[in-house]
Design a protein around this motif. Structure first.
Motif, PDB file in Angstrom:
ATOM      1  N   GLU A 184     -19.687  -6.399   9.412  1.00  0.00           N
ATOM      2  CA  GLU A 184     -19.028  -7.320  10.340  1.00  0.00           C
ATOM      3  C   GLU A 184     -20.073  -7.981  11.246  1.00  0.00           C
ATOM      4  O   GLU A 184     -20.953  -7.326  11.778  1.00  0.00           O
ATOM      5  CB  GLU A 184     -18.029  -6.533  11.199  1.00  0.00           C
ATOM      6  CG  GLU A 184     -17.305  -7.390  12.214  1.00  0.00           C
ATOM      7  CD  GLU A 184     -16.520  -6.540  13.222  1.00  0.00           C
ATOM      8  OE1 GLU A 184     -15.744  -5.664  12.807  1.00  0.00           O
ATOM      9  OE2 GLU A 184     -16.716  -6.766  14.432  1.00  0.00           O
ATOM     10  N   LEU A 202      -7.276  -6.243   8.279  1.00  0.00           N
ATOM     11  CA  LEU A 202      -8.703  -6.042   8.542  1.00  0.00           C
ATOM     12  C   LEU A 202      -8.888  -5.790  10.039  1.00  0.00           C
ATOM     13  O   LEU A 202      -8.489  -6.612  10.851  1.00  0.00           O
ATOM     14  CB  LEU A 202      -9.482  -7.297   8.137  1.00  0.00           C
ATOM     15  CG  LEU A 202     -10.959  -7.329   8.533  1.00  0.00           C
ATOM     16  CD1 LEU A 202     -11.771  -6.339   7.697  1.00  0.00           C
ATOM     17  CD2 LEU A 202     -11.533  -8.741   8.373  1.00  0.00           C
ATOM     18  N   GLU A 239      -6.588 -12.774   5.360  1.00  0.00           N
ATOM     19  CA  GLU A 239      -6.438 -11.419   5.900  1.00  0.00           C
ATOM     20  C   GLU A 239      -5.610 -11.505   7.172  1.00  0.00           C
ATOM     21  O   GLU A 239      -5.632 -12.520   7.865  1.00  0.00           O
ATOM     22  CB  GLU A 239      -7.811 -10.832   6.297  1.00  0.00           C
ATOM     23  CG  GLU A 239      -8.739 -10.506   5.160  1.00  0.00           C
ATOM     24  CD  GLU A 239      -8.400  -9.183   4.478  1.00  0.00           C
ATOM     25  OE1 GLU A 239      -7.422  -8.529   4.913  1.00  0.00           O
ATOM     26  OE2 GLU A 239      -9.100  -8.826   3.523  1.00  0.00           O
ATOM     27  N   LYS A 275      -8.534  -1.884   6.802  1.00  0.00           N
ATOM     28  CA  LYS A 275      -9.921  -1.678   6.409  1.00  0.00           C
ATOM     29  C   LYS A 275     -10.824  -2.269   7.497  1.00  0.00           C
ATOM     30  O   LYS A 275     -10.362  -3.028   8.357  1.00  0.00           O
ATOM     31  CB  LYS A 275     -10.185  -2.358   5.070  1.00  0.00           C
ATOM     32  CG  LYS A 275      -9.920  -3.855   5.096  1.00  0.00           C
ATOM     33  CD  LYS A 275     -10.067  -4.479   3.719  1.00  0.00           C
ATOM     34  CE  LYS A 275      -9.653  -5.939   3.766  1.00  0.00           C
ATOM     35  NZ  LYS A 275      -9.645  -6.596   2.495  1.00  0.00           N
ATOM     36  N   THR A 276     -12.065  -1.866   7.460  1.00  0.00           N
ATOM     37  CA  THR A 276     -13.041  -2.517   8.340  1.00  0.00           C
ATOM     38  C   THR A 276     -14.100  -3.132   7.428  1.00  0.00           C
ATOM     39  O   THR A 276     -14.172  -2.805   6.246  1.00  0.00           O
ATOM     40  CB  THR A 276     -13.716  -1.510   9.297  1.00  0.00           C
ATOM     41  OG1 THR A 276     -14.288  -0.468   8.516  1.00  0.00           O
ATOM     42  CG2 THR A 276     -12.740  -0.946  10.301  1.00  0.00           C
ATOM     43  N   HIS A 277     -14.900  -4.026   7.990  1.00  0.00           N
ATOM     44  CA  HIS A 277     -15.926  -4.672   7.184  1.00  0.00           C
ATOM     45  C   HIS A 277     -17.273  -4.018   7.476  1.00  0.00           C
ATOM     46  O   HIS A 277     -17.661  -3.883   8.639  1.00  0.00           O
ATOM     47  CB  HIS A 277     -15.976  -6.173   7.515  1.00  0.00           C
ATOM     48  CG  HIS A 277     -16.724  -6.979   6.515  1.00  0.00           C
ATOM     49  ND1 HIS A 277     -18.092  -7.008   6.492  1.00  0.00           N
ATOM     50  CD2 HIS A 277     -16.295  -7.766   5.495  1.00  0.00           C
ATOM     51  CE1 HIS A 277     -18.481  -7.808   5.504  1.00  0.00           C
ATOM     52  NE2 HIS A 277     -17.403  -8.271   4.876  1.00  0.00           N
ATOM     53  N   ASN A 278     -17.951  -3.579   6.422  1.00  0.00           N
ATOM     54  CA  ASN A 278     -19.220  -2.865   6.619  1.00  0.00           C
ATOM     55  C   ASN A 278     -20.265  -3.695   7.334  1.00  0.00           C
ATOM     56  O   ASN A 278     -21.092  -3.177   8.063  1.00  0.00           O
ATOM     57  CB  ASN A 278     -19.796  -2.426   5.261  1.00  0.00           C
ATOM     58  CG  ASN A 278     -18.960  -1.336   4.644  1.00  0.00           C
ATOM     59  OD1 ASN A 278     -18.242  -0.628   5.363  1.00  0.00           O
ATOM     60  ND2 ASN A 278     -19.009  -1.208   3.327  1.00  0.00           N
ATOM     61  N   TYR A 307     -14.781 -13.986   4.531  1.00  0.00           N
ATOM     62  CA  TYR A 307     -14.089 -12.693   4.466  1.00  0.00           C
ATOM     63  C   TYR A 307     -12.933 -12.575   5.468  1.00  0.00           C
ATOM     64  O   TYR A 307     -12.253 -11.565   5.525  1.00  0.00           O
ATOM     65  CB  TYR A 307     -15.073 -11.512   4.597  1.00  0.00           C
ATOM     66  CG  TYR A 307     -15.672 -11.258   5.953  1.00  0.00           C
ATOM     67  CD1 TYR A 307     -15.040 -10.404   6.874  1.00  0.00           C
ATOM     68  CD2 TYR A 307     -16.885 -11.818   6.320  1.00  0.00           C
ATOM     69  CE1 TYR A 307     -15.602 -10.140   8.105  1.00  0.00           C
ATOM     70  CE2 TYR A 307     -17.454 -11.563   7.546  1.00  0.00           C
ATOM     71  CZ  TYR A 307     -16.810 -10.722   8.446  1.00  0.00           C
ATOM     72  OH  TYR A 307     -17.378 -10.462   9.663  1.00  0.00           O
TER      73      TYR A 307
END
Lengths: 392, 232
Positions: B37, B2, B67, B32-35, B63
């Motif tokens: 964040e 992440l 990770e 991935k990135t977190h929408n 979240y």
């Protein structure tokens, strides 16, 4: 100021890398930890042994109590002389005595010059109080105070102030000083200085000493370890010119074994223990041995000078301490939110005082009890509503 | 993996998060990135909002756990790795871009042009003095340029002036401290200062005139300038 600090730093770097010093740091840190953890029992022991040695002990809960106790002893005096001491600065002794029409003269060269410059008389370093003045400034202060033009020769300037101070010392019956360390088991007071002024003050009829209750250690040997390390970190030299160990009034029994006091030195030695919030302070906040090494590298102190600090307690650790000596509002006004928490001071501190951690903790309480910084509040609200510090 | 961009690289200095993503793609790293964040909590912790920080961090844990978290910001690195552990007992798996990219260079997954460019490096307090990470960034620089050090480096590094809420509360003080650091950087033979914290970059950059020919870059932005793309 940075010029003076650079000079001190060069001397220090050479000395502090020595492995012997590293060992000494660990020893002193343990001594300091022990003295804070056992403050109550050390004080009881110190009182007993100091009394046995003929030193009178008094206790002051706060600054005002301390000033009143001193006033009670010296109320018939017109003039008293004092040495440099953060503790005396903390209790505002000078302005208190002035309000009682007792003149109080500083005997430390730097502090005397600060005293003559009343508009800006905050020191910039615990052992080098006028690191922020150049020669021209000192000349100007003497000119303004005495209408005398002195050569721009440091020796001539020193000589002029010395003569001025000596006059007052000769006239006074009372010397007031702080103390660096108190050895509880021995009942002894340890004072370090370079100018020799404390020796002179301790020879007055009455010698009054004010000490924070955090200054206690077990023995003279422990006290020596503390002051040697302090000196090394404060000035970059191994020892000061003078280390006075005072364990009682001046006395003799040479004539028919009759005890007589005040032969050359003081007839009365009076120690005032000062709490002033110390017993409630975070332990780590009292580890400090007062060397001022944290200031030399502090980015904030180098930028704003003694506006970052409280009275003689300069820099972040002073700001932290002011929360306990006074309150959160004072700490906030002394620069609680100016610290970048960079942690360089922890590295430079001979006893590793964790100032950034202490400051972070104090900020929590100050935010609750007093208003947080407005911009911080906005950022907090943004984070809570938008998830980031900005208005996006 | 992440990629946790951190507030500055996500909102203010997006060239840094763009650089990181480009490098990740070039090295073929799955990430991935977190929408949605949200701030790691560092800012709140440093400025005395402990309860708000705790709430913020508690929500983030969901979240972040399980990770490998890649961060650009030294402040995020310290907070996620140290404060989450101290406050909640969760040991998050956190890696800083300088650490990941050093590994990828060693494994030959990122290839860099070697230049004779002289660059100097500023240790962010949160990454260096607080977390003991000094070498990854330097190793990367030495792969592709000539590192010339400032007088105060590693644990003795001087602060950029932005931390602890000072930049927002006392902007002039922050600038003043940054100027001292830049002066130190300029006194090396280099005209480029790298750091591995977007907040340091932001503050250092804010304190020099826009037309100043002294360059201040995040390490990842510098990597991009030296990157050998796979289609080259």
């Amino acid at each position: 100021m940075r010029f003076s600090f650079d000079k001190m730093n060069q001397r220090r770097i050479k000395n502090q890398s020595n492995s012997k010093i590293k060992k000494q740091r660990n020893i002193v840190k343990k001594i300091r930890q022990n003295s804070i953890e056992n403050m109550d029992s050390l004080m009881a022991l110190a009182k007993k042994n100091l009394n046995n040695n003929g030193i009178e002990c008094l206790y002051a809960k706060n600054s005002n109590d301390a000033c009143e106790l001193i006033y009670n002893i010296i109320k018939d005096e017109k003039l008293v002389v004092k040495a440099k001491s953060n503790t005396l600065r903390e209790i505002n002794l000078n302005s208190f005595l002035n309000s009682k029409n007792i003149q109080i003269i500083e005997t430390d060269l730097g502090d005397r010059i600060l005293q003559l410059n009343p508009l800006n008389n905050k020191p910039s370093h615990p052992t080098g109080p006028i690191s922020h003045f150049n020669i021209e400034k000192v000349q100007k202060i003497i000119l303004d105070s005495f209408n005398e033009e002195i050569d721009s020769n440091p020796y001539a300037l020193m000589q002029y102030i010395r003569n001025n101070v000596v006059e007052s010392i000769e006239k006074s019956n009372v010397g007031i000083t702080g103390v660096n360390v108190i050895a509880a088991e021995d009942g002894s007071l340890i004072m370090v200085h370079n100018e020799g002024n404390i020796s002179l003050l301790s020879l007055k009829d009455t010698h009054i000493i004010v000490a924070g209750i955090d200054k206690l250690v077990n023995t003279i040997e422990e006290a020596m370890a503390v002051v040697k390390l302090e000196t090394m970190y404060a000035t970059g030299t191994n020892v000061t010119s003078y280390i006075n160990v005072i364990s009682g009034p001046s006395k003799t029994a040479d004539i028919e074994k009759k005890l007589l006091k005040g032969m050359y030195g003081a007839k009365r030695v009076i120690l005032i223990f000062l709490d002033n919030g110390r017993s409630e302070a975070l332990n780590e906040c009292l580890l400090c041995i007062g060397c001022g090494n944290c200031l030399i590298s502090c980015p904030v102190y180098n930028a704003v000078g003694n506006d970052f600090g409280y009275k003689g307690y300069l820099g972040g650790r002073g700001v932290a301490l002011s929360n306990f000596l006074e309150n959160g509002k004072t700490s906030k006004d002394s620069g609680l939110y100016m610290c970048t928490l960079c942690g360089l001071c922890v590295l430079k501190c001979p006893v590793s005082t964790p100032t950034p951690e202490i400051i972070e903790n104090i900020r929590i309480n100050v935010n609750k009890l007093w208003n947080p910084i407005e911009s911080h509040k906005k950022i907090k609200d943004n984070i809570k509503s938008k998830g980031n510090p900005f208005k996006k | 993996m992440l990629y946790f961009k951190g507030c500055i690289a996500k909102e203010k200095l997006t060239s840094i998060s763009d650089a990181v993503e480009t490098i990740l793609q070039e090295a073929d790293v799955k990430y991935k990135t977190h929408n949605h964040e949200r701030c790691c909590g560092s800012v709140l912790l440093r400025t005395g909002f402990y309860d708000d920080a705790k709430e913020q961090m508690q929500n983030n844990i969901e979240y972040l756990e399980n990770e490998t978290i890649l961060v650009s910001c030294a402040g995020c690195y310290k907070t996620l790795k140290k404060d989450y552990s101290e406050m909640f007992g969760v040991n998050l798996d956190v890696i800083h871009t300088s650490q990941l990219f050093e590994g990828l260079i060693k494994e030959n997954k990122i290839k860099l042009h070697n230049s004779n460019l002289k660059v100097t490096y500023h240790d962010p307090c949160h990454l260096g003095r607080h977390m003991d990470e000094y070498d990854s960034a330097r190793n990367i620089i030495c792969e592709c340029a000539k590192l010339v050090e400032m007088k105060h480096i590693r644990e003795n590094s001087n602060c950029c002036g932005s931390g602890g809420g000072v930049k927002s509360a006392f902007p002039e003080l922050s600038k003043n401290i940054a100027n001292r650091r830049i002066k130190e950087a300029k006194s090396t033979e280099s005209n480029m200062l790298l750091t591995s914290c977007p907040f340091c970059k932001l503050n250092l950059k804010d304190s020099i005139p826009e037309d100043d020919d002294f360059h201040i870059l995040d390490l990842t932005e510098f990597i991009i300038t030296q990157l050998k793309y796979s289609d080259e």
